[in-house]
Design a protein around this motif. Structure first.
Motif, PDB file in Angstrom:
ATOM      1  N   ARG A  91     -23.003  15.938 -12.887  1.00 19.53           N
ATOM      2  CA  ARG A  91     -23.854  15.743 -14.054  1.00 19.53           C
ATOM      3  C   ARG A  91     -25.132  16.568 -14.008  1.00 19.53           C
ATOM      4  N   THR A  92     -25.418  17.172 -12.842  1.00 18.40           N
ATOM      5  CA  THR A  92     -26.647  17.980 -12.739  1.00 18.40           C
ATOM      6  C   THR A  92     -26.308  19.459 -12.557  1.00 18.40           C
ATOM      7  N   ALA A  93     -25.953  19.821 -11.357  1.00 16.80           N
ATOM      8  CA  ALA A  93     -25.752  21.246 -11.033  1.00 16.80           C
ATOM      9  C   ALA A  93     -24.680  21.888 -11.908  1.00 16.80           C
ATOM     10  N   LEU A  94     -23.573  21.167 -12.128  1.00 15.15           N
ATOM     11  CA  LEU A  94     -22.465  21.758 -12.878  1.00 15.15           C
ATOM     12  C   LEU A  94     -22.719  21.782 -14.390  1.00 15.15           C
ATOM     13  N   VAL A  95     -23.803  21.175 -14.842  1.00 14.38           N
ATOM     14  CA  VAL A  95     -24.165  21.255 -16.260  1.00 14.38           C
ATOM     15  C   VAL A  95     -25.409  22.113 -16.436  1.00 14.38           C
ATOM     16  N   TRP A  96     -26.391  21.883 -15.568  1.00 15.92           N
ATOM     17  CA  TRP A  96     -27.643  22.616 -15.729  1.00 15.92           C
ATOM     18  C   TRP A  96     -27.494  24.112 -15.431  1.00 15.92           C
ATOM     19  N   ALA A  97     -26.651  24.434 -14.479  1.00 16.43           N
ATOM     20  CA  ALA A  97     -26.504  25.860 -14.098  1.00 16.43           C
ATOM     21  C   ALA A  97     -25.990  26.720 -15.269  1.00 16.43           C
ATOM     22  N   PRO A  98     -24.911  26.294 -15.981  1.00 20.73           N
ATOM     23  CA  PRO A  98     -24.490  27.098 -17.147  1.00 20.73           C
ATOM     24  C   PRO A  98     -25.564  27.176 -18.235  1.00 20.73           C
ATOM     25  N   CYS A  99     -26.300  26.022 -18.426  1.00 19.80           N
ATOM     26  CA  CYS A  99     -27.357  26.044 -19.441  1.00 19.80           C
ATOM     27  C   CYS A  99     -28.464  27.022 -19.056  1.00 19.80           C
ATOM     28  N   ALA A 100     -28.834  26.994 -17.775  1.00 20.18           N
ATOM     29  CA  ALA A 100     -29.868  27.929 -17.314  1.00 20.18           C
ATOM     30  C   ALA A 100     -29.399  29.373 -17.494  1.00 20.18           C
ATOM     31  N   LEU A 101     -28.101  29.583 -17.278  1.00 19.04           N
ATOM     32  CA  LEU A 101     -27.549  30.942 -17.442  1.00 19.04           C
ATOM     33  C   LEU A 101     -27.740  31.436 -18.881  1.00 19.04           C
ATOM     34  N   LEU A 102     -27.459  30.590 -19.871  1.00 24.82           N
ATOM     35  CA  LEU A 102     -27.604  31.019 -21.261  1.00 24.82           C
ATOM     36  C   LEU A 102     -29.065  31.304 -21.606  1.00 24.82           C
ATOM     37  N   TRP A 103     -29.965  30.456 -21.111  1.00 21.67           N
ATOM     38  CA  TRP A 103     -31.385  30.685 -21.397  1.00 21.67           C
ATOM     39  C   TRP A 103     -31.853  31.992 -20.754  1.00 21.67           C
TER      40      TRP A 103
END
Length: 1453
Positions: free
Chosen positions: A29-41
């Protein structure tokens, strides 16, 4: 805040050390979701930047982009619902984790960003987004573990309770996310523009392909499959994208001008050696290796595409820069660069920059890779690795020395290549003269001598390359051996176990690629540096001074020269001195003077073609220029006249009629749609001159500079043109005209006459004023009157005599005429070589109307009909029943270049193998196989060594292992270098032999071949194709053989270690059939690209020869655009070839990833039964096979594409030849033949090429020895065909010709041509010394050469040269006037002095005085010879004993 606090995560170490691995809920719920979001930003700024740069039209709303927005909206709703559930739970008093609030918020904001980018992308016309596709892909992959966890929890596998709300939401979220990802794999449809051009119906699909398609090159699939099903044609290719076009690239150019694999393999080997590890670890490592391999393939694929595209742009820019420079370079700088050198700059040097750009990043990445490998090696072997580093450091100075030596050799090779191409350019340009004089053997030997020097340099280069390859192929093994030996001999715990040995070996293998690339990069860098120096010298050479001629509209007169001094070079003595001239608007100024007086130079000065030393030149308004030697394009007659202007039917017809071209159009097979060959090969001299004049008239300019345009036409045509074009009542009557002429007939109608002598203006003024001055012009007219005979036009003579009588008086006129006659007769009898104003007594000039020259009298016609050029009667009617298509087909002269289709025939490989030599070919293969056998054996030996634990403590046993290992390495290197020497020796011998065959056959091709084949097409064979034989093919074949042996060794080693791998080999090899698809497509693309190169060089050569005309008409932009279009056409063929390369690479990388996977999996499956050392060896080879297998397939294709050069050379080597030069099968004529010079035509018929109509029909003639025969007839009657038949340039269709009783068809061509002499229509000279141009076989003594020069009136001129007979003639005789070139041709005839002489416009380019001296020389020196004189005018053939007319029906006597 730490993540554990956000979601109270348990200890994550249990995830790895378990037989049932799974991520924690916190991690999901953290690393596997936040990492792709950070990539797009992170990617968002890049995406916004790309959106801003887009200039495309907005995209229409389609199902695809609407669906993307709808699915994104659904994902937003899911996140809002998730937040609502968390809020409801919070208000209900349940504990809510911070992550359950933060993650939906972050996802919501990120999906909003993705939605905004999607909408903006549609509005900016962006069809696909790499950033969005990457985001959706990573987000989907990261969602898989949570999707798996929630499913397992739902079915009770995890033992934990799953809330219904979040579960339902995730079951909605995941499929919608998958749908969003799936939609992102497709590209939007572009807006259909109205009125799209027809050629835009086949745009390149790359621009409309999705990001995934671009990443995998799937958009190229249709062309690859089409090329596999059938041979590609030019119309199958896509239009070149705008970003790759010359117009885009050149504008950009002008603006600037002015350790992961190590860790994975280590883990696999560690897993096999540790039975306690869970089995899934091994499979995880295998999958990880595959993913790394695929990722590396995708990244490298895009990198190479980017660099190859950049290289293509560099080549495009340089080719365009070289072409543009050729149109602006000064004449002095132009003389420093021959046509051959400039063509090499466009072809070879530009290509070398392109080759370097593709690997330029290796300059820094190779040392970086070496550094990484050394670091990891240090982790394994400790300080022992520095022994290997020391070996590399020692090799570096050797590499530096060899690179410097290589640079010197490259400079030498390019020098000889330039000389050879330049010589071939001249030979092909003057091939007709070589055949007429039977000079082919001399020039063939000259080219072969240059080629031998080039081969010697290439041989040294090849051996240096072989030595380099030896050093750098040994380097990894030497480093490996040194490090291993140091480690086991010095380390206290120096146990070389399997894991350490094969991990180190893999790292040493990783060293091989950068180390192997270093010599290639060094060689490419050196070659590019050499090319850079050459390119820099040329592009920075001096341009024509744009300010030499001003264009001040305030000036009252259109043409003004004030105290001007001009020279062809700034450091040379002035050609024109103290010239002051004013030509008023709408007037006709005539420029007269002797040969070498500076008449043509004056026009060049007005055009800004000369160096202005002093003074001022101003030309007001637009300019048209007709050169002394008419420049004709390889285009239709109409296109030559229009010269890029739109068609004005009325003006066009007026120009055609005024220039007396109508009757010529009627006689030509397709009228004004008839294609004209290079240099106007299928037009007579007069026709070329009239076409050039019509071009000038149609251009509708303010100022006309006419360099003796009437020299090549007879008196009637000259009169017609003067009255209708040049004269006071002609089409140009309101224009300013400057006419250079040697004729007298029209001078009285000129407004101004300029008399030049020795580069100075001796007199200027109107005709009457110069007559009254009794100066040089009056003497000039006296000379003309003295030479006049009864056959001249009485009206013209009476007018001149009347004017002189009025000026001098009758008695004074008669006295001066007698003095002039006596003085000139005296000089003629003494054979003086320096003509003076007075001349010999009147004699018939021996000349032809249809020549190219500058000096001519316009008097009596041989057939006094009123039709232009003596056309006796109405023009022939076109054949009945001939359709427009047939007429157009007849008008085509230049045949389209033949393009082979399908696979390269085995006969081509056999042809090449025979040229290499069967023994050398076999020896090369055997030596390479032996080298690879040593390599594989050394690795098997290493695996045995590392498994033998007794060697750890037994010093003797260890030393045996070490010695054998070292010996196998030495054997590998020795076999490899021996194979390289054998290969390069054989391939260079083949290149030398094939060039020799090509040259020999081309020189023996009939003239019909050269008439229908552009010069650039043949030069392409001697330029690019021979360069492929010399440089590209040896390297490609060497790499192909090495890769083939390496692939065999690799498969053997893997199968030896894991025999079960044999089950995978067969399917993998079937999949590798993809290579067949690639080879079929790539081969034909290479052929099309080769064919599309020839027009570039043909157009370039044509441009150089007509540069002055192009500049004068202001057509530089149009010709530059045409060159860019030809380059774009070439790139249209090349770009798909480049994409095909990457398309294959991406697919082969996937296949080799499968090999790596199975090699690893089989090692995991057999870990209980297989030795660890063999697993290490198998994995090491699997890592190598990715690169080697792909390189082998690519090299196989490159061999087949480059072997097209052999195919093209073989085609020209087997083209049907003319008759043998010396027929040894029959008795040769005696040396003194022909004794009397008797010529007999017996019912002779001939045609120019099979399938064409007869040009001579039933000619019967018996010419006794010593007779002087005049041959007359109208244009197209067959006069020139008669002389060509005599020399067997065209062969008999029926009947025969005999010389002194011997049929000319029964003897060799050189036995015939060496016994007849011709003074040809066009004075052709070759670069070299003046003596070589007179006597290329060195058969005559210097005294004989001087005597010939004396009789041709050049002795005084040559004596005045610093080098005398060794004076260097520039390319095409550019440093001599046309008249001087014609006199050298006369000197050749005097030197040979055969019993039969053919005169074809012998005095076309000399003044009146020199004309009569030449006639006197011919009468005295060839008194006992048979002389055949072709003419249109009676005064030319007055000395003839008999006349023959080629009559009313073309070709009949």
């Amino acid at each position: 805040m730490p993540v554990i606090h956000l979601c109270r995560c348990q200890n994550a170490s249990s995830v790895w050390r378990t037989d049932d691995p799974d991520f924690t809920a916190c991690f999901e719920r953290t690393a596997l979701v936040w990492a792709p979001c950070a990539l797009l930003w992170l990617l968002a700024p890049v995406e916004i930047f790309l959106l801003k740069r887009s200039t495309e039209n907005p995209l229409p709303r389609t199902i695809l982009n609407v669906s993307k927005c709808v699915l994104a909206a659904v994902l937003l709703i899911v996140q809002l619902a998730s937040l609502a559930i968390s809020a409801q739970r919070y208000h209900a008093g349940h504990h809510v984790r911070a992550v359950d609030v933060l993650t939906p918020i972050i996802l919501f904001a990120t999906i909003v960003l993705a939605l905004l980018l999607t909408v903006l992308g549609r509005r900016r016309g962006v069809r696909t987004s790499g950033g969005l596709w990457t985001f959706w892909t990573v987000l989907l992959l990261c969602a898989v573990p949570e999707f798996r966890t929630r499913l397992r929890a739902a079915i009770g596998q995890t033992g934990s309770e799953q809330p219904v709300g979040p579960f339902v939401l995730y079951m909605v979220y995941f499929p919608v996310l998958f749908g969003e990802w799936l939609l992102s794999c497709f590209a939007d449809t572009p807006t259909q523009q109205r009125g799209e051009k027809a050629e835009e119906e086949k745009p390149c699909p790359e621009g409309s392909a999705s990001f995934l398609s671009q990443l995998t090159f799937a958009w190229f699939e249709p062309m690859a499959l089409l090329g596999w099903r059938r041979s590609l044609r030019r119309e199958d290719l896509w239009r070149l994208d705008t970003s790759h076009m010359c117009s885009t690239v050149v504008a950009e150019f002008n603006r600037h001008w002015h350790g992961l694999l190590h860790s994975t393999q280590n883990a696999i080997i560690g897993f096999v050696s540790d039975p306690s590890e869970p089995a899934w670890h091994g499979y995880f490592y295998a999958v990880l290796m595959v993913l790394v391999s695929v990722l590396m393939s995708l990244v490298l694929g895009q990198y190479f595409l980017l660099m190859m595209t950049l290289g293509m742009h560099v080549r495009t820019a340089l080719m365009s820069a070289v072409y543009t420079k050729a149109l602006t370079i000064s004449n002095s700088a132009r003389r420093e660069s021959t046509v051959g050198e400039i063509v090499n700059l466009m072809s070879v040097d530009a290509q070398r920059f392109m080759d370097l750009v593709g690997y330029v990043c290796m300059i820094w990445s190779a040392p970086y890779q070496i550094g990484l490998a050394v670091y990891f090696l240090y982790q394994e072997l400790g300080a022992s690795v520095f022994v290997g580093i020391a070996i590399m450091v020692v090799l570096m100075p050797l590499q530096l020395y060899t690179s410097r030596l290589y640079e010197k050799l490259q400079l030498k090779q390019m020098k000889y290549k330039d000389m050879r191409v330049k010589m071939m350019n001249e030979i092909l340009g003057g091939i007709k003269v070589l055949k007429l004089y039977a000079w082919e053997p001399s020039f063939e030997q000259h080219v072969l001598d240059i080629r031998d020097q080039e081969i010697r340099v290439l041989r040294k280069t090849a051996y240096l390359n072989a030595f380099n390859q030896f050093i750098w192929s040994c380097a990894p093994f030497m480093v490996c051996l040194g490090s291993f030996a140091t480690y086991v001999l010095t380390e206290t715990d120096g146990v070389l176990d399997s894991r350490r040995a094969f991990v180190s070996l893999a790292l040493f293998s990783a060293l091989r690629f950068p180390l192997a690339m270093l010599p290639f990069i060094t060689a490419s860098t050196v070659q590019a540096r050499v090319s850079l120096k050459r390119m820099n010298k040329y592009l920075n050479s001096e341009d024509l001074d744009e300010h030499a001629v001003s264009h001040d509209d305030a000036e009252s007169d259109p043409v003004v020269v004030e105290a001007g001094s001009f020279a062809w070079e700034a450091t040379a003595p002035p050609t024109l001195q103290d010239v002051t001239l004013r030509v008023s608007r709408g007037s006709l100024a005539a420029v007269v003077g002797m040969v070498g007086a500076g008449k043509s130079s004056l026009l060049s000065a007005l055009l800004g073609e000369m160096e202005k030393l002093t003074g001022r030149v101003n030309v007001k308004g637009s300019v048209a220029y007709v050169a002394q030697e008419a420049w004709i394009q390889n285009a239709t007659l109409k296109e030559n006249i229009l010269f890029g202007r739109t068609l004005d039917e009325e003006l066009y017809n007026r120009c055609v009629d005024a220039c007396a071209l109508r009757s010529d159009f009627d006689m030509l097979p397709a009228g004004d749609g008839t294609e004209i060959g290079e240099k106007g090969i299928n037009l007579s001299g007069g026709q070329k001159q009239r076409v050039a004049l019509a071009r000038a008239v149609y251009s509708d300019r303010d100022v006309y500079l006419l360099d003796d345009p009437l020299s090549a036409v007879d008196s009637h045509v000259g009169k017609h043109i003067f009255e209708n074009v040049i004269g006071p009542e002609g089409m140009l009557k309101d224009r300013t005209r400057i006419l250079v002429t040697h004729g007298i007939a029209h001078l009285s109608r000129a407004d101004l006459i300029v008399v030049l002598r020795d580069g100075r203006v001796s007199e200027t003024g109107p005709y009457r004023q110069l007559m009254d001055n009794r100066g040089a012009f009056s003497d000039f007219l006296l000379q003309y009157l003295t030479e006049a005979g009864a056959e001249d036009e009485e009206e013209e003579l009476d007018e001149i005599k009347h004017q002189l009588e009025e000026t001098l008086g009758r008695r004074e006129l008669q006295r001066k005429m007698e003095r002039v006659r006596q003085d000139s007769e005296s000089r003629a009898s003494q054979g003086e070589g320096s003509p003076r104003p007075a001349t010999a007594s009147r004699s018939a000039s021996v000349t032809s109307v249809e020549g190219a020259g500058s000096v001519r009298r316009r008097r009596g016609s041989a057939h006094p009909h009123p039709h232009p050029e003596g056309d006796g009667g109405p023009p022939p009617a076109p054949p009945v029943g001939v359709t427009t298509e047939e007429r157009d087909a007849r008008g085509r002269l230049i045949e389209a270049e033949k393009t082979e289709t399908g696979k390269v025939k085995l006969s081509v490989y056999g042809f090449y193998a025979r040229a290499v030599g069967v023994l050398l070919t076999l020896a090369t293969f055997l030596l390479y196989i032996a080298s690879e056998a040593c390599s594989v054996s050394s690795n098997i030996w290493l695996s045995t060594w590392t498994e033998d634990e007794t060697s750890f403590n037994d010093t003797d046993r260890r030393n045996v292992y070490l010695s054998v290992y070292g010996a196998l390495g030495v054997g590998q290197a020795l076999f490899a270098v021996s194979a390289s020497f054998c290969l390069f020796t054989g391939l260079l011998s083949a290149a030398r032999l094939m060039h020799s065959h090509l040259l020999s056959n081309v020189l023996r091709l009939p003239m019909s071949f050269f008439d229908t084949t552009p010069l650039g097409r043949t030069i392409n064979r001697f330029g690019d194709d021979v360069d492929t034989l010399d440089n590209a093919l040896p390297m490609v074949i060497s790499d192909c053989i090495v890769c083939f042996c390496t692939v065999l060794g690799t498969l053997f080693a893997i199968c030896y270690a894991t025999p079960i791998f044999l089950a995978v080999v067969a399917p993998v090899l079937v999949v590798y059939n993809l290579a067949r698809v690639y080879v079929s497509t790539s081969r034909q693309l290479k052929r099309l690209e080769s064919v599309s190169r020839s027009p570039i060089y043909s157009h370039f050569g044509e441009t150089i020869s007509g540069a002055a005309t192009i500049r004068a008409f202001g057509k530089v932009p149009e010709f530059t655009l045409k060159s860019e279009e030809l380059v774009d056409d070439n790139q249209t063929c090349y770009y798909p070839s480049m994409i095909a390369n990457r398309w294959l690479a991406s697919r082969l990388d996937m296949v080799t990833a499968v090999i790596i996977f199975f090699a690893a999996v089989f090692g995991v499956l057999a870990r209980d039964t297989i030795e660890v050392g063999l697993v290490g060896m198998s994995i090491s080879y699997a890592m190598v096979v990715t690169q080697e297998f792909n390189w082998f397939v690519r090299m196989t294709s490159d061999v087949e594409t480059d072997i097209v050069a052999v195919e093209r050379i073989k085609e020209y080597s087997e083209t049907p030849q003319e008759a043998v030069w010396v027929d040894e099968s029959r008795p040769r004529p005696p040396p003194e033949w022909p004794q009397s010079g008797r010529v007999q035509f017996n019912n002779y018929q001939t045609r120019y090429r099979p399938g064409l109509e007869l040009v001579l029909k039933g000619i019967d003639a018996d010419i006794s020895g010593g007779e002087k025969i005049g041959i007359v007839g109208r244009t197209g009657a067959g006069k020139s065909s008669l002389t060509l038949a005599l020399f067997r340039i065209i062969e008999a269709a029926a009947g025969d010709i005999t010389l002194d009783g011997i049929r000319i068809s029964d003897i060799g061509l050189h036995d015939l041509r060496s016994k007849i002499t011709i003074i040809p229509q066009d004075p052709v000279l070759f670069s070299g010394t003046l003596r070589q141009n007179m006597d290329p076989f060195d058969q005559y003594s210097d005294d004989q050469v001087w005597a010939a020069l004396e009789h041709s009136h050049l002795k005084m001129f040559v004596k005045g040269l610093d080098a005398g007979l060794q004076h260097e003639i520039s390319e095409g005789g550019g440093n001599l006037s046309v008249g001087q070139r014609q006199l050298i041709c006369l000197g050749r005839a005097l030197l040979r002095k055969t019993k039969i002489l053919v005169l074809d416009e012998a005095t076309a380019a000399v003044d009146l005085e020199t004309d009569d001296l030449i006639q006197a020389t011919i009468r005295s020196e060839f008194a006992d010879c048979t002389v055949l004189t072709i003419a249109h005018r009676l005064n030319t053939i007055m000395d003839s004993t008999r006349y023959g007319r080629v009559g009313m029906e073309v070709g009949c006597n």
